[in-house]
Design an enzyme around this catalytic site. Structure first.
Site, short mmCIF file in Angstrom:
data_model
loop_
_atom_site.label_atom_id
_atom_site.label_comp_id
_atom_site.label_asym_id
_atom_site.label_seq_id
_atom_site.Cartn_x
_atom_site.Cartn_y
_atom_site.Cartn_z
CD GLU A 319 13.40 9.68 93.15
OE1 GLU A 319 13.67 8.61 92.59
OE2 GLU A 319 12.31 9.92 93.70
CE LYS A 321 7.63 15.95 99.98
NZ LYS A 321 6.37 16.42 99.39
NE ARG A 326 3.44 8.35 95.68
CZ ARG A 326 3.86 7.88 96.85
NH1 ARG A 326 3.70 8.61 97.95
NH2 ARG A 326 4.46 6.71 96.93
NE ARG A 341 -1.14 10.93 100.68
CZ ARG A 341 -0.05 11.25 101.39
NH1 ARG A 341 0.79 12.15 100.91
NH2 ARG A 341 0.20 10.70 102.55
CD GLU A 473 5.80 20.19 98.71
OE1 GLU A 473 5.00 20.73 99.49
OE2 GLU A 473 5.82 18.96 98.51
NE ARG A 491 4.05 8.65 107.61
CZ ARG A 491 3.70 9.55 106.69
NH1 ARG A 491 4.64 10.28 106.10
NH2 ARG A 491 2.45 9.72 106.35
CE LYS A 497 7.22 14.04 104.80
NZ LYS A 497 5.77 14.17 104.56
#
Length: 665
Positions: A319, A321, A326, A341, A473, A491, A497
């Site tokens: 997807e 980024k 957020r 977030r 990004e 996490r 990412k």
């Protein structure tokens, strides 16, 4: 901090222990007929003991025994005690903060300790520790009337009342409340009161460890004398189940006011997933609109080949980024809430989001939902995506929609809840199908995250290039079917990412806190020209130095930063900073978070980041760091964690080893 072994906590907590006597010196048995209540001194004694040890396990043991005593003797005080330990007054999303400034505290300390304000201010500038000044000088004060011992509930209620005070004479009322607390406090109570009011507890125990201790206490209270005859493996298993289940519940329902009464009412079995008690009440302690779920986070990765190795033939998606903020958006009964977030309420910050959302779903069939998304600034002329810095120029509170000058688009990428049903346990592929079924894109206002379902290296590389060209990004890469549930506060290694800067040096930028500074020379004389930066270790509750930086700043920027940081100057290094003192011109109380890019990481005899996690006696340092931007959306404690620094170093070392193998071949 030593790493815990499989049964290490069980060994510490299996020792014979009487919760009625562990705090007998400060918490005597109540007189017949009187209600038992927790003295503030009992909480302070535990926190002083925790501050005095560097062993995380020993810290957790001390807190576990305090909480066990509270559960056994005064369960009605448990909420107050736990809030005091984590130094909060309410759930994060309620935005309740003490907001007590040093100026008010300087005045109170001077009046309660028989000192002039000028003398207190001078001593504070010299030591940087107002709590120590207050404790030392309060002890010298003679009192005609014996003060009434403080209770934990009284202190907590006073803190919360001050946080909620508003209107006329609020400063006077806050001052009177603090004076009463300080005058009744004895010994170390004075110290902990001032530190709590300054929001600088620094006892070396972060919230996750406090939650673990709470889970352990419930397990021990249920098991009772059986603990002594259980095998260490069985006891550790019971402790782990209670701690992990309580943490999961809290991350889905982040309100101590809701979670603790439920566990106190139903007992330890509510924390045992296979029990009938858990089954009956599971829905009551799961996510619901209005309470922000702790978001799932991603690990950085250094290349597409690493992704393919990690996912090992699992089906995955890539997807865009987005370079935004957020946003977890909740809807129920016509009401919309937007959370950051960090579980902060941002509803007033995004009136345009609140306005547009009802037009992208069918209200006749949708009664409630929680979606995960990214809010991105877009150009009002072209609709092109804008950088995060543009979004930062929006106001933060009480913005009228007519005053919005920086429009945004919502990019939805996940749905966690729909029409009364949590969707966390469904796979991402299933959740995405629901998301697409419920919502209808609205150009420039609401869209789904652009994605690609392919494991072809060339396709992913092209998709990465497209994302960067579109102003993003890089990519978020996630498993679709296996290991694809949504785990709050985790996490995950199944969310990766891949950013454009990962291809040239360190696999991620770091968010670091300036803790010290150096004055410039030459044309930069008189302003700060260099800084000492740190990451945060939640387990030891300390900021650990990771590098010095003096590049990436324009002269104007340095002048601005000097002005912004000046209120944070302190003469002495705070005790919760782990850093060498040599050469530092001025220490800074943690206040800002900076995004930093570097060439690579190295083991350092000078810096302390992630000390003990990679090398037993040395930390990790950044080489050739440069300033990218200030992260106004993050608090200092939300900066890059020491554990993340250690992982980044290990990933870098692994990549170097692979390159060496290729070269040798």
């Amino acid at each position: 901090m030593e790493p815990p072994s499989v049964t290490s906590m069980a060994k510490l907590l299996q020792e014979p222990f009487d919760p009625m006597s562990c705090v007998a010196n400060v918490w005597p048995a109540p007189t017949p007929g009187a209600q038992d209540t927790v003295p503030y001194a009992a909480v302070v004694d535990a926190m002083v003991d925790i501050s005095a040890t560097s062993s995380r396990l020993e810290c957790v043991k001390i807190l576990t025994r305090l909480l066990l005593a509270v559960i056994t003797r005064a369960p009605a005080d448990l909420i107050a005690v736990f809030y005091l330990v984590i130094n909060k007054q309410a759930p994060q999303h309620e935005g309740v903060e003490l907001g007590i400034g040093d100026a008010l505290l300087l005045k109170v300390v001077s009046e309660c300790c028989g000192m002039t304000e000028a003398r207190v201010k001078e001593a504070y500038q010299q030591t940087g520790d107002l709590a120590e000044i207050a404790q030392n000088n309060k002890q010298k004060q003679a009192t005609l009337v014996q003060p009434k011992p403080l209770s934990a509930k009284t202190v907590f209620q006073s803190f919360k009342q001050m946080a909620l005070m508003s209107g006329k004479d609020v400063m006077r009322r806050r001052t009177d409340t603090i004076k009463k607390l300080v005058r009744d406090a004895q010994g170390a109570e004075v110290n902990l009161l001032i530190r709590a009011l300054q929001q600088k507890m620094r006892i070396g125990l972060a919230e996750p460890s406090a939650l673990a201790a709470l889970g352990y206490a419930f397990a021990l209270q249920f098991l009772g004398a059986r603990c002594a005859v259980m095998t260490l493996d069985d006891l550790q298993n019971a402790l782990n189940i209670a701690a992990s289940t309580l943490a999961r519940i809290f991350y889905e329902v982040p309100s101590i006011d809701i979670v603790l009464p439920a566990v106190l009412s139903h007992g330890f079995l509510l924390l045992v997933p296979r029990s009938s008690v858990f089954a009956r009440h599971q829905r009551d302690l799961s996510i619901r609109p209005g309470l922000p779920v702790k978001p799932q986070l991603a690990h950085p990765t250094s290349g597409i080949s690493v992704v393919l190795d990690r996912f090992n033939e699992r089906k995955f998606t890539s997807e865009y980024k987005y370079d935004g903020e957020r946003a977890q958006i909740h809807y129920e009964n016509g009401k919309i809430h937007v959370f950051s977030r960090n579980s902060e309420t941002h509803t007033d910050k995004y009136p345009d989001v609140v306005s547009v959302l009802p037009s992208v779903f069918e209200k006749a069939t949708v009664t409630s939902f929680i979606i995960d998304s990214e809010v991105v600034a877009v150009s009002p002329e072209t609709g092109a995506l804008q950088a995060f810095q543009v979004l930062q120029h929006r106001g933060r509170k009480n913005i009228a929609e007519k005053d919005v000058t920086i429009p945004v688009c919502i990019f939805a990428f996940d749905i966690l809840y729909l029409n009364g049903e949590p969707l966390l346990d469904r796979s991402l592929e299933q959740r995405r199908a629901v998301l697409y079924q419920i919502f209808t894109p609205l150009p420039g206002k609401f869209a789904f995250a652009t994605h690609l379902d392919s494991d072809n290296v060339e396709d992913i590389q092209k998709f990465l290039d497209q994302s960067i060209a579109a102003g993003c990004e890089g990519l978020m890469i996630k498993t679709l079917e296996e290991e694809a549930t949504y785990t709050p506060a985790k996490r995950s290694h199944f969310w990766l990412k891949l950013k454009k800067d990962y291809m040239d040096g360190v696999t991620d930028t770091l968010d670091l806190v300036p803790i010290g500074a150096f004055y410039g020379k030459g044309k930069r004389a008189g302003v700060l020209g260099g800084f000492l930066l740190a990451c945060y270790d939640a387990e030891s509750d300390e900021y650990q130095s990771i590098c010095k930086i003096g590049t990436g700043f324009q002269d104007e920027a340095l002048e601005k930063l000097t002005g912004e940081l000046r209120p944070s100057f302190t003469a002495e290094k705070p005790r919760y900073y782990r850093a060498e003192t040599a050469g530092v011109d001025v220490w800074l109380i943690e206040s800002q978070v900076w995004e930093i890019k570097a060439a690579d990481l190295s083991i350092s005899p000078v810096h302390y980041a992630a000390i003990g996690l990679v090398d037993p006696a040395k930390g990790i340092a950044l080489r050739f760091p440069r300033y990218v931007r200030t992260r106004e959306d993050k608090k200092p404690c939300d900066c890059t964690a020491a554990q993340q620094v250690a992982e980044m170093y290990r990933s870098q070392s692994l990549a170097i080893q692979k390159e060496d193998v290729v070269v040798s071949e």
